[in-house]
Design a protein around this motif. Structure first.
Motif, PDB file in Angstrom:
ATOM      1  N   UNK A 194      12.254  -9.398  -6.502  1.00  0.00           N
ATOM      2  CA  UNK A 194      10.847  -9.806  -6.475  1.00  0.00           C
ATOM      3  C   UNK A 194      10.066  -9.013  -7.528  1.00  0.00           C
ATOM      4  N   UNK A 195      10.231  -9.379  -8.805  1.00  0.00           N
ATOM      5  CA  UNK A 195       9.594  -8.617  -9.886  1.00  0.00           C
ATOM      6  C   UNK A 195       8.080  -8.594  -9.792  1.00  0.00           C
ATOM      7  N   UNK A 196       7.475  -9.586  -9.132  1.00  0.00           N
ATOM      8  CA  UNK A 196       6.021  -9.607  -8.999  1.00  0.00           C
ATOM      9  C   UNK A 196       5.500  -8.480  -8.113  1.00  0.00           C
ATOM     10  N   UNK A 197       6.401  -7.814  -7.387  1.00  0.00           N
ATOM     11  CA  UNK A 197       5.987  -6.727  -6.500  1.00  0.00           C
ATOM     12  C   UNK A 197       6.168  -5.340  -7.116  1.00  0.00           C
ATOM     13  N   UNK A 198       6.742  -5.280  -8.292  1.00  0.00           N
ATOM     14  CA  UNK A 198       7.085  -3.991  -8.890  1.00  0.00           C
ATOM     15  C   UNK A 198       5.872  -3.063  -8.982  1.00  0.00           C
ATOM     16  N   UNK A 199       4.738  -3.572  -9.390  1.00  0.00           N
ATOM     17  CA  UNK A 199       3.571  -2.729  -9.647  1.00  0.00           C
ATOM     18  C   UNK A 199       2.668  -2.550  -8.418  1.00  0.00           C
ATOM     19  N   UNK A 200       3.085  -3.027  -7.263  1.00  0.00           N
ATOM     20  CA  UNK A 200       2.222  -2.952  -6.087  1.00  0.00           C
ATOM     21  C   UNK A 200       1.748  -1.536  -5.740  1.00  0.00           C
ATOM     22  N   UNK A 201       2.586  -0.503  -5.841  1.00  0.00           N
ATOM     23  CA  UNK A 201       2.080   0.837  -5.486  1.00  0.00           C
ATOM     24  C   UNK A 201       0.889   1.293  -6.309  1.00  0.00           C
ATOM     25  N   UNK A 202       0.758   0.780  -7.514  1.00  0.00           N
ATOM     26  CA  UNK A 202      -0.377   1.159  -8.359  1.00  0.00           C
ATOM     27  C   UNK A 202      -1.697   0.655  -7.797  1.00  0.00           C
ATOM     28  N   UNK A 203      -1.637  -0.364  -6.928  1.00  0.00           N
ATOM     29  CA  UNK A 203      -2.852  -0.951  -6.373  1.00  0.00           C
ATOM     30  C   UNK A 203      -3.428  -0.105  -5.241  1.00  0.00           C
ATOM     31  N   UNK A 204      -2.629   0.784  -4.684  1.00  0.00           N
ATOM     32  CA  UNK A 204      -3.083   1.647  -3.598  1.00  0.00           C
ATOM     33  C   UNK A 204      -3.490   2.990  -4.166  1.00  0.00           C
ATOM     34  N   UNK A 205      -4.748   3.300  -4.082  1.00  0.00           N
ATOM     35  CA  UNK A 205      -5.245   4.547  -4.660  1.00  0.00           C
ATOM     36  C   UNK A 205      -5.185   5.702  -3.662  1.00  0.00           C
ATOM     37  N   UNK A 206      -5.251   5.404  -2.365  1.00  0.00           N
ATOM     38  CA  UNK A 206      -5.110   6.480  -1.379  1.00  0.00           C
ATOM     39  C   UNK A 206      -3.627   6.806  -1.207  1.00  0.00           C
ATOM     40  N   UNK A 207      -3.250   8.082  -1.264  1.00  0.00           N
ATOM     41  CA  UNK A 207      -1.834   8.442  -1.131  1.00  0.00           C
ATOM     42  C   UNK A 207      -1.253   8.018   0.210  1.00  0.00           C
ATOM     43  N   UNK A 208      -0.025   7.521   0.147  1.00  0.00           N
ATOM     44  CA  UNK A 208       0.695   7.091   1.331  1.00  0.00           C
ATOM     45  C   UNK A 208       2.147   7.538   1.237  1.00  0.00           C
ATOM     46  N   UNK A 209       2.809   7.592   2.384  1.00  0.00           N
ATOM     47  CA  UNK A 209       4.260   7.680   2.413  1.00  0.00           C
ATOM     48  C   UNK A 209       4.768   6.248   2.489  1.00  0.00           C
ATOM     49  N   UNK A 210       5.611   5.858   1.536  1.00  0.00           N
ATOM     50  CA  UNK A 210       6.027   4.461   1.408  1.00  0.00           C
ATOM     51  C   UNK A 210       7.542   4.369   1.561  1.00  0.00           C
ATOM     52  N   UNK A 211       7.984   3.598   2.541  1.00  0.00           N
ATOM     53  CA  UNK A 211       9.396   3.302   2.743  1.00  0.00           C
ATOM     54  C   UNK A 211       9.763   2.173   1.775  1.00  0.00           C
ATOM     55  N   UNK A 212      10.649   2.466   0.840  1.00  0.00           N
ATOM     56  CA  UNK A 212      11.026   1.504  -0.198  1.00  0.00           C
ATOM     57  C   UNK A 212      12.178   0.631   0.303  1.00  0.00           C
TER      58      UNK A 212
END
Length: 245
Positions: free
Chosen positions: A56-74
């Motif tokens: 799903x290449x359209x999702x590659x840049x999604x983390x850049x959209x979240x400015x508040x820091x999160x723990x993200x399960x990849x």
């Protein structure tokens, strides 16, 4: 990308790949496969292809959209190191994680040798970026070899997801391991986790001074058995987490 997660040890999920194939005993009752296959053939649904592996290449840049820091399960709904995922695509995922470095990323795989090989190629003798945590799943004693693969990856935050715990592990060497998660299986046909198995891992974490997180007992539903082990919740995180998010 889901901002919020029912998984107790993360804040959000990000799935630049979905779908997978079952390769171990731990995969037999995979929750992700069960969920995705409900929507196979539904036009327009993200899982219209069921649990077939899908980039799903359209999702590659999604983390850049979240400015508040999160723990993200990849890749909660896949395995980034599946043999059908090209290294060039994995490169793009890592590029995005390195760019959006205000988050902490938690990568988990059963294909530990492929992850080790990729990380050694990418980082060589360097340590992993502090905000990218890498882990492997270990469901019983037969899967303990994955711990050695993980230990052979570049130094950084390394963790074990001992879930579903479907058999005794026996003695485990936690040298170079920074965090251990234990949980029972949930869903239809869930294989019960024995108290002695969970205690055995917990006690070794205590002895070897490795943070221990008890996720769930499991059962028909994830919350069925609760999270109490020997009278308390166990919610430890790696020491690096305090400074990373």
């Amino acid at each position: 990308m889901a901002d919020g997660s029912a998984i107790e040890w993360t804040d959000a999920t990000w799935n630049p790949v979905t779908g997978c194939t079952k390769i171990t005993r731990g995969c037999e009752n995979c929750y992700a496969a069960r969920f995705a296959e409900r929507f196979r053939g539904v036009p327009g649904h993200p899982f219209s292809r069921g649990f077939d592996l899908t980039l799903r290449p359209d999702r590659i840049k999604q983390p850049l959209q979240w400015k508040r820091p999160r723990m993200i399960f990849v890749n909660s709904m896949s395995d980034l190191f599946h043999k059908l995922v090209p290294n060039e695509f994995i490169d793009q995922v890592f590029d995005a994680m390195e760019e959006a470095d205000w988050h902490v990323y938690q990568l988990l795989t059963k294909r530990s040798s492929l992850m080790r090989n990729y990380l050694n190629r990418r980082y060589g003798a360097q340590s992993m970026p502090a905000h990218i945590w890498v882990g492997t799943s270990v469901e019983d004693a037969r899967a303990k070899g994955r711990i050695d693969h993980l230990r052979a990856a570049p130094r950084g935050v390394r963790f074990l997801s001992i879930e579903p715990l479907i058999g005794a592990l026996g003695t485990i060497n936690l040298n170079g391991i920074d965090w251990v998660i234990v949980g029972g299986e949930s869903g239809p046909g869930a294989r019960p986790m024995q108290l002695a198995w969970a205690r055995e891992v917990r006690d070794q974490c205590t002895e070897q001074q490795v943070p221990f997180f008890f996720k769930q007992w499991g059962g028909l539903r994830p919350k069925s058995g609760g999270r109490i082990l020997d009278g308390r919740e166990w919610n430890d995180f790696p020491k690096q987490q305090a400074n990373a998010v």
